[in-house]
Each structure stands twice: as C-alpha cells, then as structure tokens.
Design a protein around this motif. Structure first.
Motif, PDB file in Angstrom:
ATOM      1  N   ARG A   1      52.892  48.765  38.165  1.00  0.00           N
ATOM      2  CA  ARG A   1      52.656  47.330  37.944  1.00  0.00           C
ATOM      3  C   ARG A   1      51.601  47.114  36.867  1.00  0.00           C
ATOM      4  N   ARG A   2      50.606  47.988  36.821  1.00  0.00           N
ATOM      5  CA  ARG A   2      49.594  47.861  35.771  1.00  0.00           C
ATOM      6  C   ARG A   2      50.210  48.048  34.389  1.00  0.00           C
ATOM      7  N   LEU A   3      51.091  49.020  34.266  1.00  0.00           N
ATOM      8  CA  LEU A   3      51.743  49.235  32.977  1.00  0.00           C
ATOM      9  C   LEU A   3      52.594  48.042  32.576  1.00  0.00           C
ATOM     10  N   LEU A   4      53.135  47.329  33.566  1.00  0.00           N
ATOM     11  CA  LEU A   4      53.953  46.153  33.290  1.00  0.00           C
ATOM     12  C   LEU A   4      53.119  44.881  33.172  1.00  0.00           C
ATOM     13  N   GLY A   5      51.786  45.006  33.284  1.00  0.00           N
ATOM     14  CA  GLY A   5      50.907  43.841  33.154  1.00  0.00           C
ATOM     15  C   GLY A   5      50.872  42.954  34.376  1.00  0.00           C
ATOM     16  N   GLN A   6      51.141  43.501  35.560  1.00  0.00           N
ATOM     17  CA  GLN A   6      51.198  42.696  36.777  1.00  0.00           C
ATOM     18  C   GLN A   6      50.025  42.976  37.719  1.00  0.00           C
ATOM     19  N   ARG A   7      48.948  43.516  37.213  1.00  0.00           N
ATOM     20  CA  ARG A   7      47.800  43.812  38.066  1.00  0.00           C
ATOM     21  C   ARG A   7      47.063  42.531  38.417  1.00  0.00           C
ATOM     22  N   GLN A   8      46.383  42.556  39.570  1.00  0.00           N
ATOM     23  CA  GLN A   8      45.548  41.431  39.978  1.00  0.00           C
ATOM     24  C   GLN A   8      44.254  41.445  39.176  1.00  0.00           C
ATOM     25  N   ARG A   9      43.873  40.299  38.645  1.00  0.00           N
ATOM     26  CA  ARG A   9      42.648  40.189  37.857  1.00  0.00           C
ATOM     27  C   ARG A   9      41.633  39.333  38.605  1.00  0.00           C
ATOM     28  N   TYR A  10      40.351  39.573  38.278  1.00  0.00           N
ATOM     29  CA  TYR A  10      39.270  38.957  39.040  1.00  0.00           C
ATOM     30  C   TYR A  10      38.224  38.353  38.105  1.00  0.00           C
ATOM     31  N   ASP A  11      37.540  37.324  38.629  1.00  0.00           N
ATOM     32  CA  ASP A  11      36.306  36.813  38.048  1.00  0.00           C
ATOM     33  C   ASP A  11      35.150  37.371  38.873  1.00  0.00           C
TER      34      ASP A  11
ATOM     35  N   ASN B   1      15.957  39.705  46.218  1.00  0.00           N
ATOM     36  CA  ASN B   1      16.519  39.398  44.893  1.00  0.00           C
ATOM     37  C   ASN B   1      17.363  40.525  44.318  1.00  0.00           C
ATOM     38  N   GLU B   2      17.861  41.412  45.177  1.00  0.00           N
ATOM     39  CA  GLU B   2      18.754  42.471  44.720  1.00  0.00           C
ATOM     40  C   GLU B   2      20.145  41.904  44.494  1.00  0.00           C
ATOM     41  N   GLU B   3      20.851  42.441  43.510  1.00  0.00           N
ATOM     42  CA  GLU B   3      22.165  41.934  43.150  1.00  0.00           C
ATOM     43  C   GLU B   3      23.261  42.509  44.047  1.00  0.00           C
ATOM     44  N   TYR B   4      24.243  41.685  44.351  1.00  0.00           N
ATOM     45  CA  TYR B   4      25.519  42.152  44.888  1.00  0.00           C
ATOM     46  C   TYR B   4      26.612  41.318  44.227  1.00  0.00           C
ATOM     47  N   ALA B   5      27.834  41.849  44.243  1.00  0.00           N
ATOM     48  CA  ALA B   5      28.920  41.242  43.472  1.00  0.00           C
ATOM     49  C   ALA B   5      30.024  40.736  44.397  1.00  0.00           C
ATOM     50  N   VAL B   6      30.601  39.612  43.996  1.00  0.00           N
ATOM     51  CA  VAL B   6      31.756  39.044  44.688  1.00  0.00           C
ATOM     52  C   VAL B   6      32.847  38.843  43.650  1.00  0.00           C
TER      53      VAL B   6
ATOM     54  N   ALA C   1      44.973  30.088  41.083  1.00  0.00           N
ATOM     55  CA  ALA C   1      44.613  28.695  41.349  1.00  0.00           C
ATOM     56  C   ALA C   1      44.012  28.608  42.749  1.00  0.00           C
ATOM     57  N   ARG C   2      42.714  28.373  42.815  1.00  0.00           N
ATOM     58  CA  ARG C   2      42.034  28.368  44.110  1.00  0.00           C
ATOM     59  C   ARG C   2      42.442  27.130  44.914  1.00  0.00           C
ATOM     60  N   PRO C   3      42.813  27.314  46.166  1.00  0.00           N
ATOM     61  CA  PRO C   3      43.145  26.144  46.993  1.00  0.00           C
ATOM     62  C   PRO C   3      41.881  25.336  47.290  1.00  0.00           C
TER      63      PRO C   3
ATOM     64  N   TRP D   1      40.443  34.316  49.386  1.00  0.00           N
ATOM     65  CA  TRP D   1      39.996  35.667  49.649  1.00  0.00           C
ATOM     66  C   TRP D   1      39.154  36.136  48.471  1.00  0.00           C
ATOM     67  N   CYS D   2      38.353  37.179  48.736  1.00  0.00           N
ATOM     68  CA  CYS D   2      37.502  37.756  47.699  1.00  0.00           C
ATOM     69  C   CYS D   2      37.236  39.212  48.049  1.00  0.00           C
ATOM     70  N   LEU D   3      36.733  39.951  47.071  1.00  0.00           N
ATOM     71  CA  LEU D   3      36.297  41.328  47.273  1.00  0.00           C
ATOM     72  C   LEU D   3      34.774  41.350  47.222  1.00  0.00           C
ATOM     73  N   PHE D   4      34.166  41.909  48.254  1.00  0.00           N
ATOM     74  CA  PHE D   4      32.703  41.954  48.338  1.00  0.00           C
ATOM     75  C   PHE D   4      32.208  43.356  47.961  1.00  0.00           C
ATOM     76  N   HIS D   5      31.132  43.411  47.154  1.00  0.00           N
ATOM     77  CA  HIS D   5      30.578  44.692  46.712  1.00  0.00           C
ATOM     78  C   HIS D   5      29.080  44.715  46.940  1.00  0.00           C
ATOM     79  N   ASN D   6      28.616  45.791  47.541  1.00  0.00           N
ATOM     80  CA  ASN D   6      27.183  45.990  47.757  1.00  0.00           C
ATOM     81  C   ASN D   6      26.481  46.292  46.429  1.00  0.00           C
TER      82      ASN D   6
END
Length: 219
Positions: free
Chosen positions: A86-96, A106-111, A117-119, A160-165
């Motif tokens: 799917r990545r080769l076909l350009g169908q991968r999920q992309r994120y902000d 004040n340590e950083e973590y990522a979401v 289109a966000r509901p 939904w989201c992906l949470f990163h420490n």
C-alpha cells in the motif's frame, strides 16, 4: 621487572596443536584440489539431499510444537507485505504531529493525528492508540494499519490518535528526565487534558467524548 619465560611443556603443546591444525588444513585443501568439478558437484548434491529431509523434519516438529508462534509470525509477515504494498501505491496513512509538554516537568511527548476530515467533537468514542517501544505505529509491522482496516474503529464517526512517550514519535528529550517507555505519567497528562481523567490538582476541561479507549501494543 623481567617477564618469566613460559613453561616449556606448555609451549610444546601449543606448537603441537598448531602443527595439527596446519596438517588438517592442508589435507582439506589437497582433497578439494584433487576432486574434479563434477565430483564436487555430486558431493554437494548428496549433502543437500541428506540435509533437506532433516531440515524439513525439524521444521515440521517445530510447527507441531509451536503452531501458534508460526501462525503469528506468518500473519505478521503477510500484514507487513500488505502495508508495504500500500505504501508503494501511495495509500499509507498520514499524520499531523502535535508536540505537547507535560504540565509539571515540561518534557515533550507527541500525539499523531490522522490526516482525515476530523468529525465534530460530539458525544462519541475516542481511541488513544499506544505503539510499543520498538515502533512509532507507522512501521512495516502493519498492526495499526490492520486495526484501522478491520472496522474496529469507525473512522467516519470516531476520532483516534497515536500517542508517543518522550523520545519517540518526534518528541525530544528537553529536560533529560529519561523515564522508561512504560511510564504512564505522560499518557495520564494527555488524558487529563482531554478531560477523561480528573485529579485534585488539575482543573481540566470537561470531556467532550462519550467514551475514551486506550489500546496499547507491545511491539
């Protein structure tokens, strides 16, 4: 100080071992040179015919006694192949990527928010997906892609989201706290910012979601 000389008996044993190794090496070299190419080919075929059945028996025994491990491994390889196709076909999920800071240190973590289109923020379900320490959720393993395509998450009505420490997913170590990847203090901070958790010290907003689900993976 003077270095004592080695024992004569020990030295003679080492020299004898070296002579034996040289003799064996020269024997194998002479045999290899003495055999013509056709004989070497026949010898290689004989060894292959003897080793292939043995290897097959060992694999069948492993398959019998470790069936679920082999099943999981084959499933992971198959999903990985689908994700990369799917990545080769350009169908991968992309994120902000949103970088947040813990309110205490004040340590950083990522979401990671999906580029869809966000509901609207109505009383609905919100998924917090936590990848393992060896993946950012967008790796070739494909388990997040498999989850999203399985229909478990209704992407038309649910968020939904992906949470990163800290230290993963684009978040940097700013204050050198260096907590483990299994530390939940940053996940709790994120949930409190959503209003999903409350504490006496925090005056967070009211949760706008009917249900918040935290789903973690171990890879």
């Amino acid at each position: 100080p003077l270095t004592p000389l080695p024992n004569a008996a020990a030295m003679s044993g080492v020299l004898a071992d070296q002579r034996r190794l040289r003799a064996k090496k020269s024997l194998w070299q002479s045999l290899a040179l003495a055999l013509p190419w056709s004989a070497r080919r026949r010898l290689a075929l004989m060894l292959a015919r003897a080793l292939v059945p043995v290897g097959l028996c060992v694999w069948l025994r492993s398959l019998l006694f470790n069936f679920w491990w082999h099943r999981s491994m084959c499933s992971m390889l198959w999903r990985s192949a689908l994700v990369n196709a799917r990545r080769l076909l350009g169908q991968r999920q992309r994120y902000d990527i949103e970088i947040r800071q813990h309110r205490d240190n004040n340590e950083e973590y990522a979401v990671w928010w999906p580029k869809v289109a966000r509901p609207s923020k109505s009383k609905q379900r919100f998924w917090v997906l936590v990848p393992g320490g060896m993946s950012d959720g967008d790796s070739c393993a494909g388990y997040f892609d498999d989850l999203l395509r399985s229909g478990a998450i209704d992407r038309s009505t649910e968020r939904w989201c992906l949470f990163h420490n800290p230290g993963t997913g684009g978040a940097q170590w700013r204050n050198k706290t260096f907590v483990g990847l299994s530390d939940t203090m940053y996940l709790l901070d994120f949930l409190e910012s959503l209003g999903a958790l409350t504490s006496p010290e925090s005056n967070g907003p009211e949760c706008c979601y009917r249900e918040v689900i935290v789903l973690g993976f171990s890879v």
